[in-house]
Design a protein around this motif. Structure first.
Motif, mmCIF file in Angstrom:
data_model
loop_
_atom_site.group_PDB
_atom_site.id
_atom_site.type_symbol
_atom_site.label_atom_id
_atom_site.label_comp_id
_atom_site.label_asym_id
_atom_site.label_seq_id
_atom_site.Cartn_x
_atom_site.Cartn_y
_atom_site.Cartn_z
ATOM 1 N N CYS A 144 43.970 41.770 33.344
ATOM 2 C CA CYS A 144 44.524 41.156 32.026
ATOM 3 C C CYS A 144 44.504 42.365 31.203
ATOM 4 O O CYS A 144 43.572 43.494 30.753
ATOM 5 C CB CYS A 144 43.160 40.336 31.676
ATOM 6 S SG CYS A 144 42.886 39.100 32.637
ATOM 7 N N HIS B 298 34.102 38.741 35.568
ATOM 8 C CA HIS B 298 35.128 38.949 34.227
ATOM 9 C C HIS B 298 34.604 40.378 33.851
ATOM 10 O O HIS B 298 33.681 40.696 32.911
ATOM 11 C CB HIS B 298 34.933 37.831 33.358
ATOM 12 C CG HIS B 298 35.075 36.596 33.849
ATOM 13 N ND1 HIS B 298 36.305 36.056 34.303
ATOM 14 C CD2 HIS B 298 34.147 35.476 34.024
ATOM 15 C CE1 HIS B 298 35.818 34.749 34.620
ATOM 16 N NE2 HIS B 298 34.940 34.443 34.420
ATOM 17 N N ARG C 290 38.593 31.230 28.937
ATOM 18 C CA ARG C 290 39.548 31.964 28.129
ATOM 19 C C ARG C 290 38.431 32.674 27.239
ATOM 20 O O ARG C 290 37.416 32.433 27.051
ATOM 21 C CB ARG C 290 40.647 31.215 27.465
ATOM 22 C CG ARG C 290 41.758 30.792 28.248
ATOM 23 C CD ARG C 290 42.783 30.305 27.580
ATOM 24 N NE ARG C 290 43.932 29.924 28.475
ATOM 25 C CZ ARG C 290 45.281 29.584 27.800
ATOM 26 N NH1 ARG C 290 45.161 29.627 26.398
ATOM 27 N NH2 ARG C 290 46.091 29.238 28.614
ATOM 28 N N TRP D 197 42.919 39.387 39.170
ATOM 29 C CA TRP D 197 43.491 39.272 38.029
ATOM 30 C C TRP D 197 43.267 40.606 37.243
ATOM 31 O O TRP D 197 42.192 40.979 37.149
ATOM 32 C CB TRP D 197 43.353 38.096 37.148
ATOM 33 C CG TRP D 197 43.648 36.977 37.698
ATOM 34 C CD1 TRP D 197 43.076 36.080 38.677
ATOM 35 C CD2 TRP D 197 44.753 35.790 37.626
ATOM 36 N NE1 TRP D 197 43.465 35.005 39.072
ATOM 37 C CE2 TRP D 197 44.791 34.843 38.576
ATOM 38 C CE3 TRP D 197 46.061 36.178 36.922
ATOM 39 C CZ2 TRP D 197 45.402 33.849 38.295
ATOM 40 C CZ3 TRP D 197 46.993 35.097 36.877
ATOM 41 C CH2 TRP D 197 46.795 34.125 37.709
ATOM 42 N N SER E 157 40.559 29.330 33.642
ATOM 43 C CA SER E 157 39.317 29.306 32.529
ATOM 44 C C SER E 157 38.164 30.124 33.000
ATOM 45 O O SER E 157 38.147 30.136 34.475
ATOM 46 C CB SER E 157 38.933 27.981 32.380
ATOM 47 O OG SER E 157 38.350 27.227 33.381
ATOM 48 N N GLN F 286 39.376 40.715 36.792
ATOM 49 C CA GLN F 286 38.599 39.518 37.218
ATOM 50 C C GLN F 286 38.647 39.147 38.489
ATOM 51 O O GLN F 286 39.803 39.516 39.391
ATOM 52 C CB GLN F 286 39.407 38.089 36.570
ATOM 53 C CG GLN F 286 39.336 38.195 34.983
ATOM 54 C CD GLN F 286 39.924 36.910 34.110
ATOM 55 O OE1 GLN F 286 41.103 36.685 34.717
ATOM 56 N NE2 GLN F 286 39.285 36.202 33.547
ATOM 57 N N GLY G 66 47.508 37.825 31.624
ATOM 58 C CA GLY G 66 46.780 38.227 33.101
ATOM 59 C C GLY G 66 47.904 38.035 34.102
ATOM 60 O O GLY G 66 48.635 37.232 34.319
ATOM 61 N N LYS H 156 48.942 34.346 33.899
ATOM 62 C CA LYS H 156 48.280 33.369 32.928
ATOM 63 C C LYS H 156 48.054 33.941 31.576
ATOM 64 O O LYS H 156 48.245 35.203 31.281
ATOM 65 C CB LYS H 156 46.821 32.782 33.528
ATOM 66 C CG LYS H 156 45.909 34.103 33.774
ATOM 67 C CD LYS H 156 44.662 33.637 34.134
ATOM 68 C CE LYS H 156 43.417 34.541 34.563
ATOM 69 N NZ LYS H 156 42.387 34.522 35.024
ATOM 70 N N TYR I 50 45.096 34.838 29.021
ATOM 71 C CA TYR I 50 43.654 34.765 29.194
ATOM 72 C C TYR I 50 42.939 34.721 28.006
ATOM 73 O O TYR I 50 41.747 34.429 27.916
ATOM 74 C CB TYR I 50 43.248 35.881 30.109
ATOM 75 C CG TYR I 50 43.307 37.116 29.345
ATOM 76 C CD1 TYR I 50 42.045 37.796 28.628
ATOM 77 C CD2 TYR I 50 44.463 38.072 29.178
ATOM 78 C CE1 TYR I 50 42.410 39.072 28.050
ATOM 79 C CE2 TYR I 50 44.626 38.941 28.699
ATOM 80 C CZ TYR I 50 43.602 39.679 27.876
ATOM 81 O OH TYR I 50 43.444 40.997 27.227
#
Length: 549
Positions: A427, A338, A540, A425, A538, A528, A493, A480, A482
């Protein structure tokens, strides 16, 4: 005229006086013969080697010229009184280590190996020597440059105070001859690497290796007083010659393909080893060269230091470095990364700004990052855009096509990522370039993200907000939420695609504007890398800096 050769890459900003001279003499050999009180002995060596004629003809060479005093000191060391007593082969060897088939001024020198190989087939090593409070440029740790950049008709001369001597030992021979490396030597022999590091391949593309050696003292401190103790701890098959044996892997991890002096090591973030697809990472911390000093998934892992005084040792087939600490390869499983893009060393060094207020970074001010033009901005706040970001901060990256105020691209070095397959991903906090959030006005900027030059299939537009739907519905659409307990669809995301990371390393990530108008307010929060077989939704994140399962 006089010039300053300063800011050596590894040794800091030491100013060294280098004298430059221009001469109208037509060639190197004639120049030496013109000053017999200074250079007649080296001229005699060139005569003995049969090199006087080609050094008196057209060409482009660099030659390091030892003074008569430097040659006499060398001859005394080998029990000779005159250069005439050298055999032809001895004279050739001495001459060839001093000559490079191209022109190099001191502007081409760097701390580490010189950029071109000598006629002898070995690299010379540059550095700074300190004697009686005076700094001077050194060559091969054997001689100091006393006068440089003498331009003659067929090249450039650099005057040195001692005679250079080529390396005579292979890496294996150098290690074995040092009693401080007896345990490591036996490990090399038992694993078979001793034999390969003894070979001096005629093919220069295959000749060179770099080895990082652990002394007996280092191994003793780690609990290995003998080779048998080392074998007992690491040999998992009982046959260290097997590539799958852990002792073999331990030794292979200390060998890097190619020739890498300290300056070469710190010039790149990582280096491949003899262990397939495994690297050592490298960094310069002040004046300390560190290997495998990393932050991995939020945990700092202290690195091992290379002893500079015992490193950069040239062999006939490579270079040897000495480490102060025992180290082994770390085999890791693919792990979610992350990456908090707005958390990097340069902003952390500004405590008045980090997670307190915004700051603009100019080009070249962030190590391992580059972009085309202008600034990128660290943004912080408990309201507005950053109110729905992790830790209430993000990085604002202007991107666009054909706009003098925005870069076309930015390249960043990722954190350490374990080899494996990942979904990627991005975000971000969606924001229009013009108008308030949620309006239909504003610019559109289409960005392509690539990793190690491989474009991810789905572009991103930072003005897009997430659609509504359940977490499963959003994931099926490549979206998503996030942030935890954040209902705003602007904190979202976006799935960019799947990537196969081949090596455990830091990697190059590039954002490239490919269409639409430009936008300054590309608010990037997290990138990510989540293993494909793991939960993508997850954890979050919260504005206060928590990760919620």
């Amino acid at each position: 005229m006089t010039t300053i050769f300063g800011s050596l890459y590894l040794l800091g900003c030491t100013e060294i006086q280098i004298v430059e001279t221009t001469t109208t003499d037509v060639n190197m050999y004639s120049y030496l013969r013109k000053y017999p009180d200074k250079y007649s002995d080296f001229a005699t060596i060139l005569d003995r080697a049969g090199y006087a004629s080609f050094l008196d003809a057209y060409g482009a060479y660099t030659m390091f010229v030892p003074t008569n005093a430097g040659v006499q000191a060398f001859l005394k060391g080998i029990n000779k009184t005159s250069a005439d007593q050298l055999t032809v082969e001895e004279a050739k060897d001495i001459a060839k280590i001093h000559i490079i088939r191209d022109t190099l001024t001191t502007k081409s020198f760097k701390d580490g190996k010189l950029p071109l190989i000598t006629m002898y087939g070995q690299y010379l090593v540059g550095g700074v020597s300190f004697e009686n409070g005076i700094s001077s440029f050194s060559v091969n740790r054997q001689a100091s440059v006393t006068e440089s950049n003498i331009i003659v008709g067929n090249g450039i001369l650099h005057i040195i105070d001692k005679t250079l001597q080529p390396a005579k030992s292979s890496l294996s021979g150098m290690i074995e001859s040092n009693p401080n490396y007896s345990i490591f030597t036996q490990a090399l022999k038992e694993t078979g690497y001793y034999d390969s590091l003894k070979v001096v391949d005629e093919d220069l593309s295959k000749r060179w290796s770099t080895i990082i050696v652990e002394s007996n003292a280092v191994l003793n401190k780690a609990g290995f007083a003998t080779y048998d103790a080392l074998k007992k701890r690491y040999s998992t098959t009982g046959n260290p010659r097997l590539k799958t044996d852990s002792l073999n892997i331990y030794m292979a991890y200390h060998i890097l393909p190619g020739i890498k002096y300290l300056a070469d090591i710190i010039s790149a973030a990582s280096h491949l080893t003899k262990v397939p697809l495994e690297v050592v990472t490298s960094k310069l911390d002040g004046q300390t060269v560190l290997l495998n000093d990393v932050d991995f998934n939020g945990t700092y892992e202290p690195g091992v230091e290379l002893d500079r005084t015992l490193s950069d040792n040239a062999a006939t087939n490579g270079v040897l470095h000495n480490t102060n600490t025992h180290f082994v390869v770390k085999f890791r499983k693919p792990t979610p990364i992350h990456w908090k893009v707005s958390d990097f060393p340069e902003i952390r060094k500004l405590p008045a700004y980090f997670r307190k207020q915004g700051y603009a970074f100019t080009m070249g001010s962030i190590k391992d990052w580059s972009w085309q033009m202008n600034n990128i901005s660290y943004v912080y706040g408990t309201g507005g855009v950053t109110a729905t970001t992790y830790f209430n901060d993000c990085l604002q990256i202007p991107l666009g096509l054909g706009n003098a105020a925005r870069s076309n691209w930015i390249e960043m070095k990722t954190p350490l990522i374990v080899k494996g397959k990942y979904k990627v991903w991005i975000c971000y906090r969606a924001q229009k370039q013009s108008g308030s959030l949620g309006t239909t006005g504003g610019s559109v900027n289409i960005v392509q993200v690539s990793v190690n030059g491989e474009p991810l299939p789905r572009p991103v537009t930072f003005t897009d907000q997430a659609p509504t739907g359940t977490p499963g519905e959003l994931e099926s659409l490549g979206w998503k939420m996030y942030m935890n307990n954040v209902t705003s669809l602007f904190a979202c995301g976006r799935l960019l695609g799947t990537i196969d990371i081949k090596t455990t390393d830091r990697h190059n990530l590039r954002m490239q504007a490919i269409g639409g108008g430009g936008q300054n307010t590309n608010n990037v929060d997290l990138i990510q890398f989540i293993p494909v077989d793991m939960n993508q939704l997850s954890p979050r994140f919260t504005q206060s800096g928590l990760m919620v399962p």
